[in-house]
Design an enzyme around this catalytic site. Sequence first.
Site, PDB file in Angstrom:
ATOM      1  CG  LEU A  36       7.706  -2.632  -1.610  1.00 52.64           C
ATOM      2  CD1 LEU A  36       8.322  -3.895  -1.015  1.00 52.64           C
ATOM      3  CD2 LEU A  36       6.670  -2.988  -2.664  1.00 52.64           C
ATOM      4  CG  HIS A  40       3.099  -2.565  -2.052  1.00 52.58           C
ATOM      5  ND1 HIS A  40       3.495  -1.257  -1.926  1.00 52.58           N
ATOM      6  CD2 HIS A  40       2.595  -2.677  -3.311  1.00 52.58           C
ATOM      7  CE1 HIS A  40       3.261  -0.609  -3.044  1.00 52.58           C
ATOM      8  NE2 HIS A  40       2.703  -1.438  -3.904  1.00 52.58           N
ATOM      9  CE  LYS A 152      -5.199   3.815  -3.988  1.00 55.20           C
ATOM     10  NZ  LYS A 152      -4.270   3.615  -5.074  1.00 55.20           N
ATOM     11  CB  SER A 188      -1.334   5.444  -3.326  1.00 56.69           C
ATOM     12  OG  SER A 188      -0.752   5.732  -4.577  1.00 56.69           O
TER      13      SER A 188
END
Length: 284
Positions: A36, A40, A152, A188
């Site tokens: 994460l 997130h 995203k 990411s």
Amino acid sequence: MPLITAVRVADTIAGMRRAREEMCGTVGLVPTMGYLHEGHLSLVRRSRRDNDYTVVSIFVNPTQFGPGEDLSRYPRDISRDLGLLEKLGTDVVFSPPPEDMYYEDASSWIVVEKVTDRLEGAVRPGHFRGVATVVGKLFNIVEPHRAYFGQKDAQQVVVIQKIVADLDFNLEVVVCPTVREPDGLAMSSRNSYLDSEQRRAALVLYHSLQKAQREYSAGVRDAGRIRREMAEILQSEQLAEVDYISVASPLTMEELDTVEDQALVSLAVKIGKTRLIDNIVLGG
Ligand code: PAF
């Protein structure tokens, strides 16, 4: 070895269903593949604000990875993830093993047509079949009132909105903004693959999107010109290998000649072996 954590972990479908039965109130689901980051966590915070309970799934979904993709080396750190989720007050983490999610004799899939013909769907055949199927299964197992996804993965969001509408899943899809590093790189889990030189080079994605935004703000509506300007910036970075640059309808993903209303500007670029995606919406 059992994980020591205060957050409740359901590692089977049956365990998740038992936890769900105890929830009386609204439930938000944040589907993730773990490792994460702040992107997130922003979804988890939003779900906590909107709902009485928040469930986070952590499942590296094998069916959305193609042959030769990074399934085996996809980053994983469940202890760290659980620590972060505990701090945020997550109610349940659903983290099943692949054999619990995919039965040996399973032969049913959710296949979304048309919007998956382009962009990520064209470059990664089968990817959205895997995403749609696992997300549909998560919806059936967790039965959330709301599910949270990041902008995203713009095409993924459209695919999930399609399955919810077409298959009558009784829930709201909440789309949250892309979270960026201070210098603009979209967060990411795959950023962890980049070495320091590649990390510097990866900024070229954001720079090309900023160029598209500047062109649009200056009155340019010719989608071809926006793509060319972006390509020029991307070509100036030696470590970048472009998969696609797209200026498309945010609903159908069809390429545009002219930006009349809104446009989804998206791109996929390899930096070394790491494939990164990013996007912005013009006129949004
Ligand atoms: O965006 C992701 O992390 C995954 O595609 C998702 C939605 C958790 C499905 O595996």
